[in-house]
Scaffold this active site. Structure first.
Site, PDB file in Angstrom:
ATOM      1  N   GLU A  35       0.777  -1.318  -0.028  1.00  0.00           N
ATOM      2  CA  GLU A  35      -0.034   0.089   0.000  1.00  0.00           C
ATOM      3  C   GLU A  35       0.746   1.300  -0.129  1.00  0.00           C
ATOM      4  O   GLU A  35       2.060   1.149   0.383  1.00  0.00           O
ATOM      5  CB  GLU A  35      -0.883  -0.012   1.253  1.00  0.00           C
ATOM      6  CG  GLU A  35      -0.381  -0.276   2.551  1.00  0.00           C
ATOM      7  CD  GLU A  35      -1.217  -0.733   3.486  1.00  0.00           C
ATOM      8  OE1 GLU A  35      -1.627   0.200   4.463  1.00  0.00           O
ATOM      9  OE2 GLU A  35      -1.498  -2.109   3.626  1.00  0.00           O
ATOM     10  N   LYS A  81       2.526   4.732   1.231  1.00  0.00           N
ATOM     11  CA  LYS A  81       2.733   5.379   2.584  1.00  0.00           C
ATOM     12  C   LYS A  81       2.567   6.805   2.327  1.00  0.00           C
ATOM     13  O   LYS A  81       3.055   7.692   1.839  1.00  0.00           O
ATOM     14  CB  LYS A  81       4.177   5.116   2.929  1.00  0.00           C
ATOM     15  CG  LYS A  81       4.501   5.502   4.493  1.00  0.00           C
ATOM     16  CD  LYS A  81       5.936   5.239   4.599  1.00  0.00           C
ATOM     17  CE  LYS A  81       6.258   5.694   6.323  1.00  0.00           C
ATOM     18  NZ  LYS A  81       6.102   6.935   6.525  1.00  0.00           N
ATOM     19  N   ASP A  85       1.448  10.521   3.450  1.00  0.00           N
ATOM     20  CA  ASP A  85       2.288  11.636   4.257  1.00  0.00           C
ATOM     21  C   ASP A  85       1.285  12.412   4.874  1.00  0.00           C
ATOM     22  O   ASP A  85       0.796  13.611   4.443  1.00  0.00           O
ATOM     23  CB  ASP A  85       3.103  12.262   3.269  1.00  0.00           C
ATOM     24  CG  ASP A  85       4.480  12.812   3.765  1.00  0.00           C
ATOM     25  OD1 ASP A  85       4.552  12.539   5.103  1.00  0.00           O
ATOM     26  OD2 ASP A  85       5.086  13.585   3.281  1.00  0.00           O
ATOM     27  N   TYR A 111      -5.307   1.847   7.490  1.00  0.00           N
ATOM     28  CA  TYR A 111      -4.461   0.954   7.013  1.00  0.00           C
ATOM     29  C   TYR A 111      -4.264  -0.366   8.133  1.00  0.00           C
ATOM     30  O   TYR A 111      -3.277  -1.030   7.996  1.00  0.00           O
ATOM     31  CB  TYR A 111      -2.964   1.346   6.731  1.00  0.00           C
ATOM     32  CG  TYR A 111      -2.507   2.552   7.692  1.00  0.00           C
ATOM     33  CD1 TYR A 111      -2.034   2.001   8.974  1.00  0.00           C
ATOM     34  CD2 TYR A 111      -2.305   3.686   7.436  1.00  0.00           C
ATOM     35  CE1 TYR A 111      -1.254   2.783   9.940  1.00  0.00           C
ATOM     36  CE2 TYR A 111      -1.356   4.378   8.444  1.00  0.00           C
ATOM     37  CZ  TYR A 111      -1.275   4.216   9.687  1.00  0.00           C
ATOM     38  OH  TYR A 111      -0.485   4.680  10.486  1.00  0.00           O
ATOM     39  N   LYS A 135      10.936   3.728   1.065  1.00  0.00           N
ATOM     40  CA  LYS A 135      10.835   5.441   0.678  1.00  0.00           C
ATOM     41  C   LYS A 135      11.036   5.902  -0.757  1.00  0.00           C
ATOM     42  O   LYS A 135      12.289   5.087  -1.252  1.00  0.00           O
ATOM     43  CB  LYS A 135      11.542   5.951   1.890  1.00  0.00           C
ATOM     44  CG  LYS A 135      11.473   5.708   3.145  1.00  0.00           C
ATOM     45  CD  LYS A 135      10.005   6.381   3.810  1.00  0.00           C
ATOM     46  CE  LYS A 135       9.970   7.512   4.223  1.00  0.00           C
ATOM     47  NZ  LYS A 135      10.761   7.778   5.384  1.00  0.00           N
ATOM     48  N   CYS A 167      14.981  47.597 -15.123  1.00  0.00           N
ATOM     49  CA  CYS A 167      14.765  46.390 -15.680  1.00  0.00           C
ATOM     50  C   CYS A 167      16.265  45.645 -15.991  1.00  0.00           C
ATOM     51  O   CYS A 167      17.134  46.517 -16.581  1.00  0.00           O
ATOM     52  CB  CYS A 167      14.101  46.217 -16.997  1.00  0.00           C
ATOM     53  SG  CYS A 167      14.111  44.686 -17.645  1.00  0.00           S
ATOM     54  N   CYS A 191      16.527  45.393 -19.882  1.00  0.00           N
ATOM     55  CA  CYS A 191      16.479  46.528 -20.875  1.00  0.00           C
ATOM     56  C   CYS A 191      17.017  47.725 -20.300  1.00  0.00           C
ATOM     57  O   CYS A 191      17.199  48.827 -20.854  1.00  0.00           O
ATOM     58  CB  CYS A 191      15.419  46.654 -21.504  1.00  0.00           C
ATOM     59  SG  CYS A 191      13.758  47.159 -20.618  1.00  0.00           S
ATOM     60  N   CYS A 231       8.497  45.653 -15.590  1.00  0.00           N
ATOM     61  CA  CYS A 231       9.339  46.625 -16.386  1.00  0.00           C
ATOM     62  C   CYS A 231       8.579  47.176 -17.251  1.00  0.00           C
ATOM     63  O   CYS A 231       7.550  46.644 -18.083  1.00  0.00           O
ATOM     64  CB  CYS A 231      10.478  45.818 -17.339  1.00  0.00           C
ATOM     65  SG  CYS A 231      10.849  46.281 -18.688  1.00  0.00           S
ATOM     66  N   CYS A 287      11.868  46.003 -24.519  1.00  0.00           N
ATOM     67  CA  CYS A 287      12.746  45.006 -23.491  1.00  0.00           C
ATOM     68  C   CYS A 287      12.728  43.463 -24.367  1.00  0.00           C
ATOM     69  O   CYS A 287      11.688  42.956 -24.492  1.00  0.00           O
ATOM     70  CB  CYS A 287      12.074  45.099 -22.163  1.00  0.00           C
ATOM     71  SG  CYS A 287      12.574  43.768 -21.175  1.00  0.00           S
TER      72      CYS A 287
HETATM   73  S1  IVH Z   1       1.508   0.654   9.091  1.00  0.00           S
HETATM   74  C1  IVH Z   1       2.983  -1.456  12.456  1.00  0.00           C
HETATM   75  N1  IVH Z   1       0.754   1.751   6.831  1.00  0.00           N
HETATM   76  O1  IVH Z   1       4.098   5.644   8.249  1.00  0.00           O
HETATM   77  C2  IVH Z   1       2.806  -0.652  11.280  1.00  0.00           C
HETATM   78  N2  IVH Z   1       1.636   3.365   8.110  1.00  0.00           N
HETATM   79  O2  IVH Z   1       6.644   5.188   9.802  1.00  0.00           O
HETATM   80  C3  IVH Z   1       2.487   0.672  11.495  1.00  0.00           C
HETATM   81  N3  IVH Z   1       1.927   5.410   7.265  1.00  0.00           N
HETATM   82  O3  IVH Z   1       3.195   6.131  11.979  1.00  0.00           O
HETATM   83  C4  IVH Z   1       2.026   1.608  10.445  1.00  0.00           C
HETATM   84  N4  IVH Z   1       0.952   5.128   5.366  1.00  0.00           N
HETATM   85  O4  IVH Z   1       1.795   7.621  10.065  1.00  0.00           O
HETATM   86  C5  IVH Z   1       1.218   2.152   7.907  1.00  0.00           C
HETATM   87  N5  IVH Z   1       0.015   2.276   4.581  1.00  0.00           N
HETATM   88  C6  IVH Z   1       0.612   2.730   5.787  1.00  0.00           C
HETATM   89  C7  IVH Z   1       1.073   4.123   6.081  1.00  0.00           C
HETATM   90  C8  IVH Z   1       1.666   4.104   7.247  1.00  0.00           C
HETATM   91  C9  IVH Z   1       1.493   6.104   6.230  1.00  0.00           C
HETATM   92  C10 IVH Z   1       2.589   6.127   8.502  1.00  0.00           C
HETATM   93  C11 IVH Z   1       2.147   6.017   9.667  1.00  0.00           C
HETATM   94  C12 IVH Z   1       3.044   5.726  10.719  1.00  0.00           C
HETATM   95  C13 IVH Z   1       4.454   5.714   9.812  1.00  0.00           C
HETATM   96  C14 IVH Z   1       5.404   4.645  10.242  1.00  0.00           C
END
Ligand code: IVH
Length: 791
Positions: free
Chosen positions: A124, A126, A128, A236, A324, A418, A421, A448, A454
């Site tokens: 899945e 991650k 932000d 998640y 990452k 400017c 020119c 300008c 120019c």
């Molecule tokens: S699982 C034990 N799934 O990433 C597993 N975390 O570095 C715990 N996060 O604090 C987290 N997307 O805020 C999981 N699909 C995802 C995520 C996710 C973002 C963040 C979450 C967590 C941090 C862990």
């Protein structure tokens, strides 16, 4: 049955229907009713609840607006700790992780036994944002908490309740009595942009990125503020629970979805490290197109039994890993600020940076937008700054690390002349006026004043003039334009049509064939439509849509050239500011010369499609409207309408004597005095006469009231297309809508009439629902087209 009973039943029915629609919209991403219908149900529920306050429950969909502010957050202990994830930055780290997993599970290794046993992973994105814990007891949301240090977090129950896609009550059945859902609260890119745009307009605080915006919004002591922010949840996982749950992570997430929790749409299963890497790459490619920011992907051993077997190390599970993506933000040093001159002369500060690698690319320049931005950032030369690069977007400076400011840091000053020119640089205050409201300053820009003398402006003007959507001269790239200008061969767009074979042939990179091709392309552009030509002129604030509108409504260049600003404001979406820009562009002596040269019979262009005033335009002008636009103090729209009805023409009002006016109904005393004073001023009377004369000259008559003219079926409407359409391309759909009189816009606003949403529709659809704009699917759209064509 008593009234209260019937009300209670209706309230229950409405709530359940609204929840069903919410579920279809937020979780399944399949809106089931047009927004107008949703709003109708919602408003009916609100009305009934205000009549019967005793029937309001905390789970009612109306109760998300946010209650009283807190003085501090309470603390929440996480019975099941909220852990973090181990990180992988290289592909090798993931391969190692998979090896450790297989070892931990005592699975045969691939090296010794052929393919070995592959572990199944749930993959899945991650997200932000900010991790949250949502506790449901007997299906009711009873508590929301932040992660905090993993053991103790903050109680943000009131805030999470305002997040629209977090169910206040679980759907369906089979959920454990106690269920702690975990997920990420985030802000979409579009939501973030909109929030910052609003903050800039109102002088509020802007956020550096969607994550900070999400965190800042969720950790508000006043839940009403949280309620006003576009936050979303993606679930998640599960923390505490006291009942049977599915045996795999993937099935667990499907169950959450059935219970009404939104989960990722990018969820996939992968077998072994290879498939995980393929997923990582695929999501990486999609990263810019996603509606929200992600900083990587997460792999989790799918089998919950295997997860248990693997257990934890310190504060990280051995069964999950975050892979990452390269960071999009880095820090570097601001070496200097240079000023670039744009097409309209606007001077833009550009940051020169000590080169730094950001997400795999070396960044040495970043935009600073304008001097207001420089002031907002408080940035000085020599500062350590945070730069961000996302996709194709020009790198940006997000902020300054003030603690690292060197003693010899220098302030950033706008040059007085400017840099290209040497002409004077003028400061223009930008004012945004919303009808009936106070004017809001949008800041200032520096320009300008050199115009086409120019070289920087000239180059940009020509690049714009030849661009695809303007005169569409193929093969005249930026580098060639630069050469033409630098060599003095082209001093205005009109000179392009006077270029000779020898002149082009002499340019760097040209041979016989390329020379002939370029000259043919230039000649091929000599019959533009009026709309293209207007757009190509590069009038400030006149984009393609406004150009089309001007051409379609006024029908001829002559009319556009002499249209008074007030007359232009009859066009939909043209405000007085833009109208003044257009008017002063055509009033400018130098621009007139360029246009004359461009229309030269021998060496210039011949416009196509010039014609009459459009019927919709003629129809939109009423005397009442005209009087309203004069902005006579104390005369509002109704007053103007009454004046128009009583007098029937501008001259009659100017000539009206005091008796006529005082005998008039539908206008109060103060307004009457104001009308007299206004037209008593000779300059106002002259202006009104001039506008009226022009309107008549253009072919509009007060008699041609809106209702009398049979305009096109969708005249005056603004439509937005989003997602994929199956029966026709978006371009074709756009053309059809335009031919029916509608305007097709690129973004949704309160003025949008309708949004056509095909599969994959994202932020525009969300915006439409936020604003209560009508939405149709493709089927309904096709039906509508048929219906219009039958008219
Ligand atoms: S699982 C034990 N799934 O990433 C597993 N975390 O570095 C715990 N996060 O604090 C987290 N997307 O805020 C999981 N699909 C995802 C995520 C996710 C973002 C963040 C979450 C967590 C941090 C862990």
């Amino acid at each position: 049955m008593t009234d209260a009973q019937t009300a209670a039943e209706r309230i229950a029915a409405l709530r359940s229907e609204i929840e069903q629609h919410n579920y279809r919209y937020y979780v399944l991403d399949e809106p089931s009713v047009p927004d107008a219908e949703y709003d109708r149900l919602f408003n009916e529920l609100k009305a009934l609840e205000s009549e019967h306050p005793e029937l309001v429950t905390p789970e009612s969909p109306t109760q998300r607006v946010g209650g009283e502010a807190l003085s501090a957050f309470g603390q929440v202990r996480h019975e099941v700790p909220m852990l973090s994830l181990g990180n992988a930055f290289e592909e090798q780290d993931l391969i190692e992780f998979d090896r450790r997993v297989r070892e931990g599970l005592d699975l045969p290794s691939g090296d010794l036994f052929g393919d070995g046993a592959q572990v199944e992973y749930s993959c899945e994105p991650k997200l932000d944002g900010l991790a949250v814990s949502l506790l449901y007891e007997n299906g009711h949301l009873v508590r929301g908490a932040t992660r905090g240090d993993g053991t103790t977090g903050e109680d943000i129950t009131a805030n999470v309740r305002t997040v629209r896609n977090i169910p206040l009550k679980l759907h369906g059945s089979g959920w454990p009595k106690v269920l702690e859902v975990r997920g990420e609260v985030y802000m979409s890119k579009a939501g973030f942009e909109a929030l910052n745009a609003k903050a800039l307009e109102t002088g509020g605080k802007t956020f550096a990125n969607p994550r900070n915006a999400a965190a800042g919004s969720l950790r508000q002591l006043d839940p009403r503020i949280t309620a006003s922010r576009p936050l979303e949840l993606c679930a998640y996982g599960v923390g505490r629970s006291d009942g049977e749950l599915p045996k795999t992570h993937f099935q667990l997430l499907q169950a959450l979805r059935e219970w009404g929790l939104p989960i990722s749409r990018e969820l996939k299963l992968a077998k072994g490290a290879e498939e995980c890497l393929a997923y990582y790459r695929a999501i990486g490619e999609k990263r810019d197109a996603l509606a929200y920011e992600i900083d990587g992907v997460v792999f989790k051993v799918n089998d919950i039994g295997q997860q248990r077997e693997l257990g934890f190390r310190a504060r990280e599970p051995r069964w999950a890993l975050a892979h990452k993506f390269p960071a999009r933000e880095e820090i570097t040093e601001l070496l200097g600020v240079e000023f670039q001159v744009g097409r309209t002369g606007a001077i833009t500060p550009v940051a020169r940076l000590k080169p730094v690698q950001v997400a795999g690319v070396t960044v040495s320049n970043a935009t600073l937008h304008n001097m207001d931005e420089v002031a907002r950032l408080g940035v000085m030369i020599g500062d350590t700054v945070i730069v961000r690069r996302a996709g194709d977007v020009i790198p940006q400076i997000l902020g300054v690390i003030v603690e690292r400011r060197p003693a010899d840091a220098k302030a950033v000053h706008v040059p007085e002349h400017c840099p290209v020119c040497g002409s004077a640089v003028e400061r223009t205050q930008l004012i945004k006026r919303s009808k009936g409201k106070e004017s809001v300053s949008e800041g200032s820009i520096y320009r300008c004043v050199g115009r086409l003398s120019c070289q920087a402006q000239l180059k940009q003007a020509i690049i714009h003039f030849v661009s695809r959507r303007a005169m569409d001269i193929d093969g005249l790239g930026d580098k060639i334009v630069e050469q033409l200008v630098d060599k003095g061969l082209v001093g205005s767009p009109a000179d392009l049509y006077r270029l000779t074979y020898e002149q082009v042939f002499e340019l760097e990179g040209f041979a016989d064939l390329s020379t002939r091709n370029l000259l043919t392309a230039i000649q091929g552009s000599r019959k533009p439509t009026l709309a293209r030509f207007i757009y190509a002129l590069g009038i400030p604030d006149v984009g393609e849509e406004t150009a089309k509108l001007l051409a379609r409504s006024l029908g001829s260049l002559a009319r556009i050239q002499k249209a008074l600003p007030e007359v232009l404001t009859y066009l939909p979406d043209v405000g007085l500011e833009v109208a003044h820009e257009i008017h002063s562009f055509f009033e400018d002596e130098h621009n007139q010369q360029v246009i004359r040269a461009l229309l030269d019979e021998e060496y210039g262009v011949a416009l196509q499609e010039e014609g009459d005033l459009s019927p919709e335009y003629a129809a939109c002008v009423t005397l009442a409207d005209f009087l309203d636009k004069l902005n006579i103090p104390y005369v509002a729209a109704t007053g103007a309408k009454n004046l128009a009805e009583r007098f029937g023409g501008v001259e009659q009002i100017i000539q009206a004597d005091w008796l006529d006016l005082s005998a008039m109904k539908g206008l109060n005393e103060k307004a009457k005095q104001s009308v007299r004073a206004f037209f008593g001023d000779g300059a106002n009377a002259e202006r009104a006469r001039a506008i009226e004369a022009q309107l008549r000259e253009f072919g509009m008559h007060w008699e041609s009231e809106k209702k009398a003219v049979e305009g096109l079926p969708l005249a005056g409407q603004t439509w937005v297309l989003t997602g994929t359409l199956e029966a026709m391309s978006r371009d074709v759909a756009k053309e059809k809508l335009e031919s029916l009189g509608a305007k097709v816009a690129g973004s949704v606003s309160a003025k949008t009439t309708c949004v056509v949403a095909g599969p994959g529709a994202g932020s525009k659809l969300a915006k439409a629902s936020e604003l209560g704009v009508k939405v149709m699917d493709e089927e309904a759209f096709l039906e509508k087209l048929k219906e219009c064509e039958r008219l």
